[in-house]
Design a protein around this motif. Structure first.
Motif, PDB file in Angstrom:
ATOM      1  N   HIS A 147       5.451  13.260  -0.418  1.00  0.00           N
ATOM      2  CA  HIS A 147       5.073  11.859  -0.286  1.00  0.00           C
ATOM      3  C   HIS A 147       4.212  11.562   0.928  1.00  0.00           C
ATOM      4  CE1 HIS A 147       7.569  11.056  -3.633  1.00  0.00           C
ATOM      5  NE2 HIS A 147       8.643  11.446  -3.017  1.00  0.00           N
ATOM      6  N   TRP A 148       4.436  12.242   2.010  1.00  0.00           N
ATOM      7  CA  TRP A 148       3.743  11.907   3.243  1.00  0.00           C
ATOM      8  C   TRP A 148       2.793  13.015   3.650  1.00  0.00           C
ATOM      9  CZ3 TRP A 148       4.273   7.039   4.397  1.00  0.00           C
ATOM     10  CH2 TRP A 148       5.384   6.383   3.901  1.00  0.00           C
ATOM     11  N   ARG A 149       2.037  13.550   2.700  1.00  0.00           N
ATOM     12  CA  ARG A 149       1.165  14.676   2.997  1.00  0.00           C
ATOM     13  C   ARG A 149       0.050  14.326   3.971  1.00  0.00           C
ATOM     14  NH1 ARG A 149       0.598  13.590  -2.421  1.00  0.00           N
ATOM     15  NH2 ARG A 149      -1.339  12.588  -2.982  1.00  0.00           N
ATOM     16  N   TRP A 150      -0.240  13.041   4.170  1.00  0.00           N
ATOM     17  CA  TRP A 150      -1.288  12.616   5.099  1.00  0.00           C
ATOM     18  C   TRP A 150      -0.751  12.440   6.509  1.00  0.00           C
ATOM     19  CZ3 TRP A 150       0.440   8.127   7.063  1.00  0.00           C
ATOM     20  CH2 TRP A 150       1.318   7.398   6.276  1.00  0.00           C
ATOM     21  N   LEU A 151       0.557  12.434   6.682  1.00  0.00           N
ATOM     22  CA  LEU A 151       1.144  12.160   7.984  1.00  0.00           C
ATOM     23  C   LEU A 151       0.772  13.189   9.055  1.00  0.00           C
ATOM     24  CD1 LEU A 151       2.842   9.987   9.248  1.00  0.00           C
ATOM     25  CD2 LEU A 151       4.876  11.300   8.710  1.00  0.00           C
ATOM     26  N   PRO A 152       0.732  14.505   8.763  1.00  0.00           N
ATOM     27  CA  PRO A 152       0.336  15.447   9.813  1.00  0.00           C
ATOM     28  C   PRO A 152      -1.065  15.203  10.351  1.00  0.00           C
ATOM     29  CG  PRO A 152       1.376  16.617   8.021  1.00  0.00           C
ATOM     30  CD  PRO A 152       1.195  15.194   7.577  1.00  0.00           C
ATOM     31  N   LEU A 163       0.810  -1.219   0.000  1.00  0.00           N
ATOM     32  CA  LEU A 163       0.000   0.000   0.000  1.00  0.00           C
ATOM     33  C   LEU A 163       0.845   1.272   0.000  1.00  0.00           C
ATOM     34  CD1 LEU A 163      -2.873  -1.019   2.433  1.00  0.00           C
ATOM     35  CD2 LEU A 163      -2.977  -0.802  -0.048  1.00  0.00           C
ATOM     36  N   LEU A 164       1.989   1.239   0.644  1.00  0.00           N
ATOM     37  CA  LEU A 164       2.822   2.439   0.740  1.00  0.00           C
ATOM     38  C   LEU A 164       3.813   2.585  -0.407  1.00  0.00           C
ATOM     39  CD1 LEU A 164       3.641   2.615   4.534  1.00  0.00           C
ATOM     40  CD2 LEU A 164       1.956   3.922   3.254  1.00  0.00           C
ATOM     41  N   LEU A 165       4.110   1.518  -1.117  1.00  0.00           N
ATOM     42  CA  LEU A 165       5.095   1.567  -2.191  1.00  0.00           C
ATOM     43  C   LEU A 165       4.745   2.574  -3.286  1.00  0.00           C
ATOM     44  CD1 LEU A 165       7.799   0.312  -2.781  1.00  0.00           C
ATOM     45  CD2 LEU A 165       6.635  -1.444  -4.103  1.00  0.00           C
ATOM     46  N   PRO A 166       3.516   2.630  -3.775  1.00  0.00           N
ATOM     47  CA  PRO A 166       3.208   3.640  -4.799  1.00  0.00           C
ATOM     48  C   PRO A 166       3.436   5.072  -4.299  1.00  0.00           C
ATOM     49  CG  PRO A 166       1.488   1.992  -4.744  1.00  0.00           C
ATOM     50  CD  PRO A 166       2.380   1.728  -3.577  1.00  0.00           C
ATOM     51  N   ALA A 167       3.145   5.341  -3.043  1.00  0.00           N
ATOM     52  CA  ALA A 167       3.356   6.684  -2.508  1.00  0.00           C
ATOM     53  C   ALA A 167       4.845   7.022  -2.449  1.00  0.00           C
ATOM     54  CB  ALA A 167       2.752   6.794  -1.108  1.00  0.00           C
ATOM     55  N   LEU A 168       5.665   6.039  -2.197  1.00  0.00           N
ATOM     56  CA  LEU A 168       7.103   6.282  -2.128  1.00  0.00           C
ATOM     57  C   LEU A 168       7.737   6.424  -3.509  1.00  0.00           C
ATOM     58  CD1 LEU A 168       8.032   3.757   0.686  1.00  0.00           C
ATOM     59  CD2 LEU A 168       7.917   6.240   0.870  1.00  0.00           C
ATOM     60  N   MET A 169       7.121   5.828  -4.512  1.00  0.00           N
ATOM     61  CA  MET A 169       7.712   5.815  -5.838  1.00  0.00           C
ATOM     62  C   MET A 169       7.248   6.965  -6.733  1.00  0.00           C
ATOM     63  SD  MET A 169       9.674   3.319  -5.503  1.00  0.00           S
ATOM     64  CE  MET A 169      10.250   2.835  -7.102  1.00  0.00           C
TER      65      MET A 169
END
Length: 129
Positions: free
Chosen positions: A114-119, A29-35
């Motif tokens: 890449h991690w715009r949902w993290l906050p 699930l996280l691979l596309p966000a990282l790539m």
């Protein structure tokens, strides 16, 4: 004290398999966000006085120049412009430097793509441990 070793071994294998499956699912699930190669620009005020430009104005001006914008998001004291490629980000940066007055700073965003949902996961009430 008689412990059923077969039952314990079968239960540990089941838990290990479940943990490995969960880890693999998270990775998939996280691979596309990282790539992704999307990039972001950040518009801030160079001085303490003034206000940020209107996001719709920014969108219209960049769209007129053929620069496709994925999103424009207000942050604390800035606007974050999310673009598909680094080439589009460079073109948008040059266009914004021409369009906006000198009291705005336009730079590559350091904390968004890449991690715009993290906050959203980390706020005062929710803790991840």
């Amino acid at each position: 004290m008689n412990v059923n070793v077969k039952w314990l071994r079968g239960r540990m294998t089941w838990r290990s398999g479940l943990a490995a499956t969960a880890a693999l699912l998270v990775l998939i699930l996280l691979l596309p966000a990282l790539m992704t190669k999307e990039t972001a620009l950040e518009i801030t005020l160079a001085s303490e006085r003034g206000s940020l430009p209107d996001g719709f104005y920014i969108y219209q001006r960049l769209d007129e120049r053929g620069i496709r914008i994925k999103s424009i998001t207000p942050a604390r004291d800035s606007l974050i412009i999310l673009l598909d490629t680094p080439e589009q980000a460079l073109a948008a940066q040059h266009a914004l430097e021409e369009l906006l007055p000198e009291n705005y700073s336009i730079s590559r965003s350091r904390h968004y793509p890449h991690w715009r949902w993290l906050p959203y996961l980390h706020n005062g009430n929710a803790r991840i441990s």
